[in-house]
Design a protein around this motif. Structure first.
Motif, mmCIF file in Angstrom:
data_model
loop_
_atom_site.group_PDB
_atom_site.id
_atom_site.type_symbol
_atom_site.label_atom_id
_atom_site.label_comp_id
_atom_site.label_asym_id
_atom_site.label_seq_id
_atom_site.Cartn_x
_atom_site.Cartn_y
_atom_site.Cartn_z
ATOM 1 N N THR A 75 -10.397 -6.798 25.415
ATOM 2 C CA THR A 75 -9.177 -6.342 24.757
ATOM 3 C C THR A 75 -9.461 -5.373 23.611
ATOM 4 O O THR A 75 -10.520 -5.416 22.982
ATOM 5 N N ILE A 76 -8.477 -4.524 23.363
ATOM 6 C CA ILE A 76 -8.462 -3.621 22.222
ATOM 7 C C ILE A 76 -7.124 -3.824 21.513
ATOM 8 O O ILE A 76 -6.072 -3.661 22.125
ATOM 9 N N LYS A 77 -7.159 -4.184 20.232
ATOM 10 C CA LYS A 77 -5.942 -4.401 19.460
ATOM 11 C C LYS A 77 -5.943 -3.431 18.272
ATOM 12 O O LYS A 77 -6.899 -3.410 17.495
ATOM 13 N N THR A 78 -4.872 -2.657 18.153
ATOM 14 C CA THR A 78 -4.793 -1.669 17.079
ATOM 15 C C THR A 78 -3.428 -1.705 16.400
ATOM 16 O O THR A 78 -2.426 -2.076 17.011
ATOM 17 N N TYR A 79 -3.431 -1.277 15.132
ATOM 18 C CA TYR A 79 -2.194 -1.263 14.351
ATOM 19 C C TYR A 79 -2.278 -0.131 13.336
ATOM 20 O O TYR A 79 -3.329 0.083 12.707
ATOM 21 N N LEU A 80 -1.167 0.599 13.181
ATOM 22 C CA LEU A 80 -1.118 1.706 12.230
ATOM 23 C C LEU A 80 0.246 1.717 11.567
ATOM 24 O O LEU A 80 1.274 1.772 12.243
ATOM 25 N N GLN A 81 0.239 1.650 10.238
ATOM 26 C CA GLN A 81 1.476 1.769 9.476
ATOM 27 C C GLN A 81 1.210 2.657 8.266
ATOM 28 O O GLN A 81 0.248 2.432 7.528
ATOM 29 N N THR A 82 2.046 3.667 8.066
ATOM 30 C CA THR A 82 1.848 4.574 6.940
ATOM 31 C C THR A 82 3.187 5.159 6.512
ATOM 32 O O THR A 82 4.198 5.015 7.219
ATOM 33 N N THR A 83 3.186 5.820 5.359
ATOM 34 C CA THR A 83 4.425 6.295 4.755
ATOM 35 C C THR A 83 4.339 7.773 4.390
ATOM 36 O O THR A 83 3.315 8.247 3.890
ATOM 37 N N GLY A 84 5.422 8.500 4.646
ATOM 38 C CA GLY A 84 5.509 9.902 4.276
ATOM 39 C C GLY A 84 6.317 10.094 2.999
ATOM 40 O O GLY A 84 6.931 9.136 2.506
ATOM 41 N N PRO A 85 6.332 11.303 2.445
ATOM 42 C CA PRO A 85 5.703 12.496 3.043
ATOM 43 C C PRO A 85 4.200 12.524 2.821
ATOM 44 O O PRO A 85 3.708 12.125 1.768
ATOM 45 N N SER A 86 3.483 13.000 3.831
ATOM 46 C CA SER A 86 2.037 13.124 3.744
ATOM 47 C C SER A 86 1.542 13.985 4.893
ATOM 48 O O SER A 86 2.037 13.875 6.012
ATOM 49 N N GLU A 87 0.574 14.819 4.617
ATOM 50 C CA GLU A 87 -0.049 15.627 5.661
ATOM 51 C C GLU A 87 -1.383 15.037 6.096
ATOM 52 O O GLU A 87 -2.137 15.663 6.835
ATOM 53 N N GLU A 88 -1.680 13.813 5.638
ATOM 54 C CA GLU A 88 -2.930 13.150 6.017
ATOM 55 C C GLU A 88 -2.874 12.716 7.482
ATOM 56 O O GLU A 88 -1.814 12.358 7.997
ATOM 57 N N PHE A 89 -4.042 12.726 8.126
ATOM 58 C CA PHE A 89 -4.154 12.220 9.501
ATOM 59 C C PHE A 89 -4.660 10.792 9.458
ATOM 60 O O PHE A 89 -5.619 10.473 8.743
#
Length: 290
Positions: A75-89
């Protein structure tokens, strides 16, 4: 921001140069690789021929990234949470691979599949700006490949962004890249997909199985939150109705560890050794009888 730029970034995440590992390690029999990208940094949890699971996490209060991989249940488990404004990758990636040996019928197909899903949502305030001025980017990418052992494929170069000659030698290789560029500032989507095929394998031969799953995002100019949740797992499945497998890790999908097959020179030495041992035993028996 052009999508092609993000495809290049994905290449960095999934198939980093082999120079990041010690010489010769690229021929690893199995590996786990949780990877995170944030604020210009890349955290690579690569483990070659050692760990069978691994995790990387990052949380600074505005961004939450997680990547967990496990060979035992593939298995591969991933999670991504982020907030704008932002030009970051930002990126949360998991990659796994193992070498398996097949024993069984060569006329019954073996089914290989990589299933994955993610819940994608954004709650961002749309601003009064030209549509093409917004650089928000949200994307999901999956890779899956099966090679015959000895093809030269390694943990570093089996994807489309890796070595072309290796990519073309795969028994099966495919990927899916989905972006959510056309979505409004506020939206939610459940995404699921599957890659795989049926293959006729040769009994006694070894094969290499690789998979990767990426969550990728840049919040862009709109304020608000983006959440990408794939903790429900992306999972490899193998069905072999006419046979069975062992694995180099001794963990992959519960397969027992593959026993080493001696090289021809080793067999010769073993035969000589057996002959010598038999000769000694016969002498001892003769001496006892006398």
């Amino acid at each position: 921001m052009a999508i092609s730029r993000f495809r290049q970034t994905v290449a960095v995440v999934v198939a980093l140069a082999a120079g990041t590992a010690v010489a010769g390690a690229a021929q690893a029999a199995y590996f786990v690789r949780p990877v995170l990208q944030y604020q210009g940094a890349l955290v690579d949890g690569l483990s070659l021929n050692d760990k069978t699971s691994g995790s990387e996490t990052f949380n600074d209060g505005t961004t939450d990234l997680r990547a967990h991989v496990d060979l035992a249940d593939a298995t591969i488990k991933t999670y991504l949470q982020t907030t704008g404004p932002s030009e970051e990758f930002f990126g949360a990636t998991g990659v796994i691979g193992d070498q398996i040996r097949y024993t069984g019928a060569s006329d019954q197909a073996v089914s290989f599949v990589f299933n994955y899903d993610a819940y994608i949502s954004a709650f961002q305030e749309e601003i009064n700006a030209p549509e093409d001025a917004d650089s928000r980017f949200i994307s999901v990418q999956a890779y899956f490949a099966v090679y015959e052992a000895g093809s030269g494929a390694t943990w570093a170069d089996w994807t489309r962004s890796g070595t072309p000659s290796i990519y073309n030698q795969a028994l099966y290789v495919s990927d899916e890249f989905v972006d959510f560029q056309g979505e409004p500032g506020v939206f939610s989507r459940y995404f699921s997909g599957s890659l795989g095929t049926d293959l006729f394998l040769t009994s006694g031969k070894s094969y290499e199985v690789f998979s990767a799953f990426n969550l990728l995002a840049t919040p862009g100019s709109m304020p608000g939150e983006i959440t990408m949740n794939s903790l429900n797992t992306s999972r490899i499945g193998i069905q072999a109705p006419g046979g069975s497998f062992t694995s180099q890790s001794g963990q992959f999908l519960g397969f027992a560890q593959t026993a080493a097959i001696p090289e021809p020179a080793t067999w010769a030495m073993m035969i000589v050794g057996f002959g010598f041992a038999g000769s000694v035993l016969r002498r001892r028996k003769a001496a006892l009888a006398a």
